[in-house]
Design a protein around this motif. Structure first.
Motif, PDB file in Angstrom:
ATOM      1  N   ILE A   1      39.144  27.175  41.001  1.00  0.00           N
ATOM      2  CA  ILE A   1      38.046  26.993  40.041  1.00  0.00           C
ATOM      3  C   ILE A   1      37.957  25.515  39.641  1.00  0.00           C
ATOM      4  O   ILE A   1      36.883  24.903  39.677  1.00  0.00           O
ATOM      5  CB  ILE A   1      38.247  27.881  38.795  1.00  0.00           C
ATOM      6  CG1 ILE A   1      38.134  29.365  39.176  1.00  0.00           C
ATOM      7  CG2 ILE A   1      37.234  27.532  37.704  1.00  0.00           C
ATOM      8  CD1 ILE A   1      38.506  30.326  38.062  1.00  0.00           C
TER       9      ILE A   1
ATOM     10  N   ILE B   1      44.154  30.690  41.863  1.00  0.00           N
ATOM     11  CA  ILE B   1      42.788  30.860  41.354  1.00  0.00           C
ATOM     12  C   ILE B   1      42.399  29.728  40.400  1.00  0.00           C
ATOM     13  O   ILE B   1      41.273  29.248  40.412  1.00  0.00           O
ATOM     14  CB  ILE B   1      42.614  32.257  40.694  1.00  0.00           C
ATOM     15  CG1 ILE B   1      41.172  32.530  40.297  1.00  0.00           C
ATOM     16  CG2 ILE B   1      43.535  32.460  39.491  1.00  0.00           C
ATOM     17  CD1 ILE B   1      40.244  32.797  41.419  1.00  0.00           C
ATOM     18  N   SER B   2      43.364  29.281  39.589  1.00  0.00           N
ATOM     19  CA  SER B   2      43.058  28.195  38.644  1.00  0.00           C
ATOM     20  C   SER B   2      42.657  26.930  39.395  1.00  0.00           C
ATOM     21  O   SER B   2      41.669  26.274  39.062  1.00  0.00           O
ATOM     22  CB  SER B   2      44.283  27.871  37.777  1.00  0.00           C
ATOM     23  OG  SER B   2      44.491  28.882  36.832  1.00  0.00           O
TER      24      SER B   2
ATOM     25  N   GLU C   1      46.494  34.897  41.598  1.00  0.00           N
ATOM     26  CA  GLU C   1      47.389  33.892  41.013  1.00  0.00           C
ATOM     27  C   GLU C   1      48.232  33.232  42.105  1.00  0.00           C
ATOM     28  O   GLU C   1      48.432  32.024  42.101  1.00  0.00           O
ATOM     29  CB  GLU C   1      48.301  34.534  39.958  1.00  0.00           C
ATOM     30  CG  GLU C   1      47.563  35.138  38.766  1.00  0.00           C
ATOM     31  CD  GLU C   1      46.968  34.116  37.804  1.00  0.00           C
ATOM     32  OE1 GLU C   1      47.467  32.985  37.741  1.00  0.00           O
ATOM     33  OE2 GLU C   1      45.976  34.458  37.119  1.00  0.00           O
ATOM     34  N   GLU C   2      48.705  34.053  43.035  1.00  0.00           N
ATOM     35  CA  GLU C   2      49.554  33.507  44.108  1.00  0.00           C
ATOM     36  C   GLU C   2      48.813  32.471  44.938  1.00  0.00           C
ATOM     37  O   GLU C   2      49.394  31.492  45.400  1.00  0.00           O
ATOM     38  CB  GLU C   2      50.037  34.644  45.016  1.00  0.00           C
ATOM     39  CG  GLU C   2      51.139  35.473  44.402  1.00  0.00           C
ATOM     40  CD  GLU C   2      51.546  36.670  45.273  1.00  0.00           C
ATOM     41  OE1 GLU C   2      52.665  37.157  45.082  1.00  0.00           O
ATOM     42  OE2 GLU C   2      50.734  37.106  46.119  1.00  0.00           O
TER      43      GLU C   2
ATOM     44  N   ALA D   1      36.416  35.742  37.294  1.00  0.00           N
ATOM     45  CA  ALA D   1      37.292  35.589  38.458  1.00  0.00           C
ATOM     46  C   ALA D   1      38.323  36.715  38.416  1.00  0.00           C
ATOM     47  O   ALA D   1      38.699  37.181  37.336  1.00  0.00           O
ATOM     48  CB  ALA D   1      37.986  34.237  38.416  1.00  0.00           C
ATOM     49  N   TYR D   2      38.796  37.158  39.585  1.00  0.00           N
ATOM     50  CA  TYR D   2      39.653  38.336  39.633  1.00  0.00           C
ATOM     51  C   TYR D   2      41.049  38.077  39.054  1.00  0.00           C
ATOM     52  O   TYR D   2      41.761  37.184  39.526  1.00  0.00           O
ATOM     53  CB  TYR D   2      39.786  38.821  41.076  1.00  0.00           C
ATOM     54  CG  TYR D   2      40.624  40.074  41.188  1.00  0.00           C
ATOM     55  CD1 TYR D   2      40.197  41.264  40.602  1.00  0.00           C
ATOM     56  CD2 TYR D   2      41.837  40.073  41.858  1.00  0.00           C
ATOM     57  CE1 TYR D   2      40.960  42.410  40.671  1.00  0.00           C
ATOM     58  CE2 TYR D   2      42.609  41.223  41.942  1.00  0.00           C
ATOM     59  CZ  TYR D   2      42.166  42.381  41.351  1.00  0.00           C
ATOM     60  OH  TYR D   2      42.923  43.525  41.420  1.00  0.00           O
TER      61      TYR D   2
END
Lengths: 296, 320
Positions: free
Chosen positions: B183, B179-180, B175-176, B168-169
């Motif tokens: 997923i 992404i967590s 992050e903003e 993942a990038y």
């Protein structure tokens, strides 16, 4: 460079000692943030929050559960689950040896402690990560103990609260670690489907595979003030984009601003806040009142 | 006349093969069709090249497998979509932020049966690689995948995922936008979708970015694909403080299908053509299509409730 900047996404430095909060025994402790020299008994009474600058110091899993749960009727979950070195992983040291060193220094079998207990009289399951054990990394034991704790919450329909502090998945258990992300997420999804509350409280720090699974799946996601959480560690991001990160990046306040968490909860208010929330989520009249032993 | 010094279509450890193939090419160029001696020499060399390839590939180290999995000519998701499915309609966007080129999704038919296909795509050539962010999805990519998978459940379409990503990038925008959470949400929802899910690692399966489309009823790995919790380079960097030790890290972590099958994580290794999938993309796609068809038939025969219970039990058993 702080220890955290050396963190890499999804993994934890093999040497858990680096991030350990172990300090020489003594009556005084220096705040890592404001450098104030603090009288240890006072600090402990203040739940390891610096009375001068409000910095929330890192605390171990047992202490975390100890200051969170009611004193009575605590029962530990999953103590029989112990680490297995399935891959016979060896780098400069054997994983087996790294494990026994971590077990000796922390007194824990692995990086998660799970307990059934009560919060102001309300039955609850709570789990906490032990960051001093291998950087709180998630391997089989962490995933399995979390799942067992969640299953009790599921069967008894009582809330689950998780306090995370971790660098991510444990690379010495390779894909087995990765699959713990799927395992913990699946059991959380069952709680969700059943309508059993799951609250995730992120404490400094929460990264990698834990962030990308159980830590961001709470009905309520919250964080302690100033704690850092994200998928990729700051060093990796800087390396990728070749620019400096903005101040406060990935801190609790940043997470709140970007919609990742519901609220920031001060350690001193943790019991009250969560008890109040859970009472509403479980449609109980009011949170049972108890003398406030915490300092806020 | 030319001599082959270093053929970039071949990996380091394949250079002896490259030398032989170069000689064959030379002979073919100078040879007269009627010249029996030359033809005989060519067929001898070809036989030698095949034997050499067989012997090199029968004994690949973990690190060499990683290199084959990342080979620039290795077939990507789009190559398989073209060859395996018919009636393909690509679907775009997460409905919240954008359309992520690093994840391709759409509806198609596998032997006539409608299916949902979702795969990570690295892209070929500079401009496509940039457009696809080198196969590193951002939150909107995983959310597009989630939207399509939930839709597949509603319309009772089986889901086939193809995994191929360096991860993942890791960027500020990722992050903003959470992404967590993106997923994590996929892991949670895929564990209970009421439709069969078959996941296949076709190239590089890197950590959470791979798993985010990798939870299902059956996990395949192509023979020279790789799957890891952290890249061998990342692991080496942490332990040995240098990426040069990546081969050791690859060995220690067990990043190949044979190890992962032994651990009970991977269900099936799908054999590749001699010298890797890129040496014969059509043959590879054909094998994959056959395996996917058979697996799908088997999963289709299982009542949904039983399928979900099996999936859940399997997830719960990881590491036991």
């Amino acid at each position: 460079m702080s220890w955290l900047e050396k963190l890499v996404p999804s993994v934890v430095r093999a040497d858990g000692k680096k991030g350990s909060s172990k300090v020489p025994e003594g009556l005084w402790k220096k705040c890592v943030k404001c450098s104030a020299v603090l009288y240890r008994p006072e600090l402990e009474k203040n739940l390891d929050v610096c009375p001068k600058c409000d910095h929330h110091m890192r605390i171990g899993a047992r202490r975390r559960l100890d200051i969170f749960l009611d004193e009575d009727r605590r029962q530990e979950i999953g103590t029989e689950v112990e680490p297995i070195d399935r891959l016979k992983f060896k780098d400069v040291k054997k994983y087996k040896d790294r494990l026994s060193t971590a077990q000796k220094t922390t007194g824990e079998k692995d990086a998660l402690v799970a307990m059934k207990g009560e919060l102001k009289g309300m039955p609850i399951v709570a789990v906490a990560f032990e960051f001093a054990f291998h950087g709180g990394s998630m391997g089989y034991v962490v995933g399995e103990r979390f799942a067992r704790a969640a299953k009790i919450a599921l069967e008894e329909n009582i809330p689950l609260v998780c306090f995370s502090a971790t660098g991510g998945a444990r690379m010495q258990e390779a894909l087995i670690s990765l699959m713990q992300m799927a395992k913990t997420s699946a059991v959380i999804e069952r709680l969700k489907q059943q309508g059993t509350p799951y609250f995730s409280i992120m404490t400094d720090p929460v990264y990698g595979g834990v962030s990308a699974s159980l830590a961001l799946l709470g009905d309520i996601n919250a964080a302690e003030p100033g704690s850092r959480a994200g998928f990729a560690g700051p060093a990796i991001i800087e390396q990728t984009i070749r620019q400096k990160l903005p101040p406060g990046f990935q801190r609790a306040e940043f997470l709140l601003e970007h919609g990742a968490i519901d609220m920031i909860i001060h350690r001193g208010q943790m019991r009250d806040k969560l008890a109040g929330l859970l009472a509403k989520f479980t449609r109980q009249g009011t949170a049972p009142a108890q003398p406030q032993e915490e300092v806020s | 006349m030319f001599t082959v010094i270093m053929n970039l279509n071949y990996l380091d450890f394949e250079q002896p093969i490259a030398v032989l193939e170069g000689k064959i090419e030379e002979l073919q160029l100078v040879g007269n069709d009627n010249d029996l001696n030359i033809n005989e020499e060519i067929s001898k060399l070809k036989e030698k090249s095949t034997k050499l390839t067989e012997s090199i590939y029968s004994n690949l180290s973990s690190w060499q497998v990683v290199q084959v999995a990342r080979h620039p000519q290795r077939p990507y998701t789009s190559d398989y979509i073209k060859r395996i499915f018919t009636d393909w309609d690509e679907l775009h966007g997460d409905r919240h932020f954008g359309d992520d080129g690093a994840i391709i999704g759409g509806v198609a038919r596998l032997n006539g049966q409608p299916v949902m296909v979702i795969g990570e795509e690295k892209g070929r050539g500079v401009s496509e690689k940039v457009q696809r962010n080198f196969g590193m999805p951002k939150p909107e990519g995983y959310r597009k995948a989630l939207r399509l998978m939930e839709m597949a459940e509603r319309f009772k379409l089986p889901i086939l995922t193809l995994i191929d990503t360096p991860g993942a990038y890791p960027g500020i925008d990722s992050e903003e936008r959470g992404i967590s959470e993106a997923i994590a949400q996929n892991l949670a929802v895929m564990s209970r979708l009421k439709t069969p899910i078959i996941c296949t690692v076709i190239g590089e399966g890197s950590s959470g970015g791979a798993l985010a489309i990798g939870v299902g009823d059956h996990l395949n790995m192509l023979q020279y694909a790789t799957y890891f919790v952290i890249s061998p380079e990342g692991c080496a960097n942490i332990i040995w403080k240098t990426v040069d030790k990546a081969p050791l890290a690859a060995e220690a972590m067990g990043v190949t299908s044979s190890v992962l099958e032994e651990l009970g994580i991977v269900d099936e290794t799908i054999p590749e053509p001699l010298g890797g999938a890129h040496r014969n993309i059509d043959a590879m796609a054909d094998t994959l299509r056959q395996r996917l068809s058979e697996q799908l038939d088997q999963l289709n025969a299982i009542p949904t409730e039983e399928l979900l219970e099996k999936r859940y039990e399997r997830l719960m058993s990881y590491g036991n």
